[in-house]
Design a protein around this motif. Sequence first.
Motif, PDB file in Angstrom:
ATOM      1  N   LEU A 190      10.218   4.062 -12.487  1.00  0.00           N
ATOM      2  CA  LEU A 190       9.284   3.972 -11.367  1.00  0.00           C
ATOM      3  C   LEU A 190      10.021   4.406 -10.104  1.00  0.00           C
ATOM      4  O   LEU A 190      11.126   3.937  -9.835  1.00  0.00           O
ATOM      5  CB  LEU A 190       8.789   2.532 -11.217  1.00  0.00           C
ATOM      6  CG  LEU A 190       8.009   2.188  -9.948  1.00  0.00           C
ATOM      7  CD1 LEU A 190       6.669   2.914  -9.911  1.00  0.00           C
ATOM      8  CD2 LEU A 190       7.789   0.673  -9.844  1.00  0.00           C
ATOM      9  N   VAL A 191       9.427   5.329  -9.364  1.00  0.00           N
ATOM     10  CA  VAL A 191      10.004   5.793  -8.097  1.00  0.00           C
ATOM     11  C   VAL A 191       9.155   5.256  -6.960  1.00  0.00           C
ATOM     12  O   VAL A 191       7.947   5.526  -6.889  1.00  0.00           O
ATOM     13  CB  VAL A 191      10.061   7.339  -8.036  1.00  0.00           C
ATOM     14  CG1 VAL A 191      10.684   7.783  -6.708  1.00  0.00           C
ATOM     15  CG2 VAL A 191      10.849   7.888  -9.210  1.00  0.00           C
ATOM     16  N   LEU A 192       9.776   4.481  -6.080  1.00  0.00           N
ATOM     17  CA  LEU A 192       9.085   3.914  -4.920  1.00  0.00           C
ATOM     18  C   LEU A 192       9.576   4.591  -3.659  1.00  0.00           C
ATOM     19  O   LEU A 192      10.781   4.585  -3.361  1.00  0.00           O
ATOM     20  CB  LEU A 192       9.350   2.402  -4.819  1.00  0.00           C
ATOM     21  CG  LEU A 192       8.692   1.489  -5.855  1.00  0.00           C
ATOM     22  CD1 LEU A 192       9.096   0.040  -5.591  1.00  0.00           C
ATOM     23  CD2 LEU A 192       7.181   1.632  -5.831  1.00  0.00           C
ATOM     24  N   GLY A 193       8.661   5.193  -2.920  1.00  0.00           N
ATOM     25  CA  GLY A 193       9.005   5.730  -1.606  1.00  0.00           C
ATOM     26  C   GLY A 193       8.983   4.595  -0.590  1.00  0.00           C
ATOM     27  O   GLY A 193       7.934   3.997  -0.346  1.00  0.00           O
ATOM     28  N   MET A 194      10.131   4.296  -0.022  1.00  0.00           N
ATOM     29  CA  MET A 194      10.225   3.144   0.869  1.00  0.00           C
ATOM     30  C   MET A 194       9.323   3.251   2.103  1.00  0.00           C
ATOM     31  O   MET A 194       8.729   2.239   2.525  1.00  0.00           O
ATOM     32  CB  MET A 194      11.687   2.932   1.290  1.00  0.00           C
ATOM     33  CG  MET A 194      11.941   1.641   2.059  1.00  0.00           C
ATOM     34  SD  MET A 194      11.380   0.128   1.230  1.00  0.00           S
ATOM     35  CE  MET A 194      12.381   0.157  -0.255  1.00  0.00           C
ATOM     36  N   PRO A 195       9.131   4.436   2.716  1.00  0.00           N
ATOM     37  CA  PRO A 195       8.214   4.493   3.860  1.00  0.00           C
ATOM     38  C   PRO A 195       6.791   4.069   3.497  1.00  0.00           C
ATOM     39  O   PRO A 195       6.116   3.401   4.294  1.00  0.00           O
ATOM     40  CB  PRO A 195       8.270   5.966   4.279  1.00  0.00           C
ATOM     41  CG  PRO A 195       9.612   6.428   3.832  1.00  0.00           C
ATOM     42  CD  PRO A 195       9.855   5.709   2.540  1.00  0.00           C
ATOM     43  N   LEU A 196       6.311   4.437   2.312  1.00  0.00           N
ATOM     44  CA  LEU A 196       4.977   4.009   1.897  1.00  0.00           C
ATOM     45  C   LEU A 196       4.969   2.519   1.595  1.00  0.00           C
ATOM     46  O   LEU A 196       4.052   1.797   2.011  1.00  0.00           O
ATOM     47  CB  LEU A 196       4.529   4.807   0.666  1.00  0.00           C
ATOM     48  CG  LEU A 196       3.151   4.440   0.091  1.00  0.00           C
ATOM     49  CD1 LEU A 196       2.052   4.636   1.135  1.00  0.00           C
ATOM     50  CD2 LEU A 196       2.854   5.252  -1.162  1.00  0.00           C
ATOM     51  N   TRP A 197       5.961   2.050   0.877  1.00  0.00           N
ATOM     52  CA  TRP A 197       6.059   0.624   0.523  1.00  0.00           C
ATOM     53  C   TRP A 197       6.044  -0.247   1.779  1.00  0.00           C
ATOM     54  O   TRP A 197       5.383  -1.289   1.830  1.00  0.00           O
ATOM     55  CB  TRP A 197       7.329   0.394  -0.280  1.00  0.00           C
ATOM     56  CG  TRP A 197       7.535  -1.006  -0.797  1.00  0.00           C
ATOM     57  CD1 TRP A 197       8.282  -1.988  -0.224  1.00  0.00           C
ATOM     58  CD2 TRP A 197       6.994  -1.564  -1.998  1.00  0.00           C
ATOM     59  NE1 TRP A 197       8.247  -3.120  -0.990  1.00  0.00           N
ATOM     60  CE2 TRP A 197       7.465  -2.897  -2.089  1.00  0.00           C
ATOM     61  CE3 TRP A 197       6.163  -1.080  -3.010  1.00  0.00           C
ATOM     62  CZ2 TRP A 197       7.138  -3.746  -3.150  1.00  0.00           C
ATOM     63  CZ3 TRP A 197       5.832  -1.919  -4.064  1.00  0.00           C
ATOM     64  CH2 TRP A 197       6.313  -3.230  -4.122  1.00  0.00           C
ATOM     65  N   GLU A 198       6.746   0.184   2.810  1.00  0.00           N
ATOM     66  CA  GLU A 198       6.868  -0.625   4.032  1.00  0.00           C
ATOM     67  C   GLU A 198       5.542  -0.800   4.760  1.00  0.00           C
ATOM     68  O   GLU A 198       5.306  -1.840   5.372  1.00  0.00           O
ATOM     69  CB  GLU A 198       7.895   0.009   4.984  1.00  0.00           C
ATOM     70  CG  GLU A 198       9.330  -0.198   4.569  1.00  0.00           C
ATOM     71  CD  GLU A 198       9.782  -1.638   4.749  1.00  0.00           C
ATOM     72  OE1 GLU A 198       9.499  -2.220   5.814  1.00  0.00           O
ATOM     73  OE2 GLU A 198      10.405  -2.172   3.815  1.00  0.00           O
ATOM     74  N   VAL A 199       4.660   0.197   4.734  1.00  0.00           N
ATOM     75  CA  VAL A 199       3.423   0.113   5.519  1.00  0.00           C
ATOM     76  C   VAL A 199       2.281  -0.523   4.732  1.00  0.00           C
ATOM     77  O   VAL A 199       1.188  -0.701   5.279  1.00  0.00           O
ATOM     78  CB  VAL A 199       2.992   1.496   6.038  1.00  0.00           C
ATOM     79  CG1 VAL A 199       4.086   2.118   6.887  1.00  0.00           C
ATOM     80  CG2 VAL A 199       2.596   2.428   4.891  1.00  0.00           C
ATOM     81  N   LEU A 200       2.505  -0.878   3.477  1.00  0.00           N
ATOM     82  CA  LEU A 200       1.465  -1.499   2.668  1.00  0.00           C
ATOM     83  C   LEU A 200       1.517  -3.012   2.779  1.00  0.00           C
ATOM     84  O   LEU A 200       2.588  -3.603   2.953  1.00  0.00           O
ATOM     85  CB  LEU A 200       1.620  -1.102   1.196  1.00  0.00           C
ATOM     86  CG  LEU A 200       1.519   0.383   0.845  1.00  0.00           C
ATOM     87  CD1 LEU A 200       1.728   0.583  -0.650  1.00  0.00           C
ATOM     88  CD2 LEU A 200       0.185   0.955   1.287  1.00  0.00           C
ATOM     89  N   THR A 201       0.372  -3.652   2.645  1.00  0.00           N
ATOM     90  CA  THR A 201       0.316  -5.107   2.537  1.00  0.00           C
ATOM     91  C   THR A 201       0.782  -5.508   1.136  1.00  0.00           C
ATOM     92  O   THR A 201       0.834  -4.663   0.224  1.00  0.00           O
ATOM     93  CB  THR A 201      -1.108  -5.630   2.761  1.00  0.00           C
ATOM     94  OG1 THR A 201      -1.940  -5.167   1.669  1.00  0.00           O
ATOM     95  CG2 THR A 201      -1.686  -5.117   4.079  1.00  0.00           C
ATOM     96  N   PRO A 202       1.130  -6.783   0.915  1.00  0.00           N
ATOM     97  CA  PRO A 202       1.513  -7.197  -0.445  1.00  0.00           C
ATOM     98  C   PRO A 202       0.467  -6.864  -1.496  1.00  0.00           C
ATOM     99  O   PRO A 202       0.798  -6.438  -2.611  1.00  0.00           O
ATOM    100  CB  PRO A 202       1.717  -8.712  -0.300  1.00  0.00           C
ATOM    101  CG  PRO A 202       2.153  -8.884   1.123  1.00  0.00           C
ATOM    102  CD  PRO A 202       1.362  -7.861   1.890  1.00  0.00           C
ATOM    103  N   GLY A 203      -0.812  -7.025  -1.173  1.00  0.00           N
ATOM    104  CA  GLY A 203      -1.864  -6.674  -2.121  1.00  0.00           C
ATOM    105  C   GLY A 203      -1.926  -5.185  -2.391  1.00  0.00           C
ATOM    106  O   GLY A 203      -2.141  -4.746  -3.541  1.00  0.00           O
ATOM    107  N   GLU A 204      -1.756  -4.376  -1.354  1.00  0.00           N
ATOM    108  CA  GLU A 204      -1.776  -2.920  -1.527  1.00  0.00           C
ATOM    109  C   GLU A 204      -0.570  -2.448  -2.330  1.00  0.00           C
ATOM    110  O   GLU A 204      -0.660  -1.462  -3.076  1.00  0.00           O
ATOM    111  CB  GLU A 204      -1.817  -2.241  -0.161  1.00  0.00           C
ATOM    112  CG  GLU A 204      -3.148  -2.431   0.561  1.00  0.00           C
ATOM    113  CD  GLU A 204      -3.076  -2.101   2.045  1.00  0.00           C
ATOM    114  OE1 GLU A 204      -4.124  -2.177   2.705  1.00  0.00           O
ATOM    115  OE2 GLU A 204      -1.973  -1.777   2.546  1.00  0.00           O
ATOM    116  N   ARG A 205       0.554  -3.147  -2.211  1.00  0.00           N
ATOM    117  CA  ARG A 205       1.721  -2.803  -3.032  1.00  0.00           C
ATOM    118  C   ARG A 205       1.431  -3.045  -4.506  1.00  0.00           C
ATOM    119  O   ARG A 205       1.826  -2.244  -5.364  1.00  0.00           O
ATOM    120  CB  ARG A 205       2.928  -3.632  -2.583  1.00  0.00           C
ATOM    121  CG  ARG A 205       3.451  -3.256  -1.202  1.00  0.00           C
ATOM    122  CD  ARG A 205       4.512  -4.232  -0.728  1.00  0.00           C
ATOM    123  NE  ARG A 205       5.003  -3.885   0.599  1.00  0.00           N
ATOM    124  CZ  ARG A 205       5.845  -4.623   1.312  1.00  0.00           C
ATOM    125  NH1 ARG A 205       6.296  -5.783   0.805  1.00  0.00           N
ATOM    126  NH2 ARG A 205       6.244  -4.233   2.514  1.00  0.00           N
TER     127      ARG A 205
END
Length: 428
Positions: A190-205
Amino acid sequence: MLGIAGETTQPCPECGTEIRGDSRFTVWCAACDWNVDPEEPRPDTGRLDRVERALARRHGEQLLAEMLSGREPHPRRDASAVTATALALLVHGVTLALAGGGVWGVVADWGGVGMVAGLVSLVPAWALAPRVRRLPDDRPVLVRAAAPELFALVDEVARAVGTRSVHAIAVDGSINAAVMTYGVRGRRLLVLGMPLWEVLTPGERIALLGHELAHYANGDTRNGLVVGTAGRTLALWHHTLQPLPHPSAIEMVVNALYVLPRLLVRGLLVLLVRLTSRAGMRAEYLADRLAARTASTQAAVGLMDRLLITEPLAVLLRSEANRAALGGSRSAREAKARADELWGLLTAYAASIPEHEYERQRRAGALRGHQVDATHPPTHLRRACLLGGKPLAAAVVPQARRTERIAAELAAARTEVARRLLRDGPGA
């Protein structure tokens, strides 16, 4: 600076309606759609690109109608998938034949002309051979022992989706996420882009994880080992057989000899695209549906909205990288200390984006259709599909303490990714 909002007011030059906007974003009119999409149309890059976009438009809209009618397109190996696999095996058979012929030529006529011909055959065979991905070594990679809470969340999401979990998680500076396999045993990454991860809510993650893990269960043949590598092989052939620019007399002859092979390869590429386009679109809609079942419809729709603002986020990151570069070596030494500042700036900026900018992006997406990306349905269609179905509650609910522990496990990778973003900018 990008993070500072300034309200603007002006009459619409088309219909005269008063427009209230934000100076950081495109000014447009919600009443008549004036200036809703000021970007230049995507340039035409050739016949193959036109075919991909036409098929994506047709299949994307057909599948949306099926999803909204309740006839959910379950993943299956239909005639197109079987034919695509057969075509892919044929492509790999050509590569194998080149390799076998090359080895035979070298062994049977060692030291003679046949050996030279054999070596010539081995070169393209080596270049075209399917490659097994390796675990990336150019970005932070987390294993289960180093991030037990993050893997526990991924495991829970995988069970909700109905698939196996991953063996490793890579973290990078992309505003994206992806899943893939690596190694001869087909381990999952699994590849997680940290900029996207940071702007998401816990539910959106959780919705993001659900969407990505769903690709393992949906049978998208375009990303499979057999069909996916065959597509890359054909693309390499097509690139190699392109006419030589400004040819000499001899090169003109070479260009003429390339015509028929190039037309054959292009035809095979078009056929492979036709055979796999619907399956790829179906996989995206099904991944969205599974994301909603895992994290809730609301969280999945929120994820769709965040995907609309990836370009503004990239602009902000490039701006911060430029500021760091202007600061010289001192700023470079302080990059680690500035990690929290960068992520705080990014999340505050994302939170400040007004609803009218999201609405403009949705309307612009409807105008563009599949012009931007022929491999995914447009985000506005994916969002409409989620909202058109029955609202779903979350099967995996965010937990505050788990969220905190995951943040602690990601802290070192988060800092390293920020350092690289400040040094190189996004996409480097």
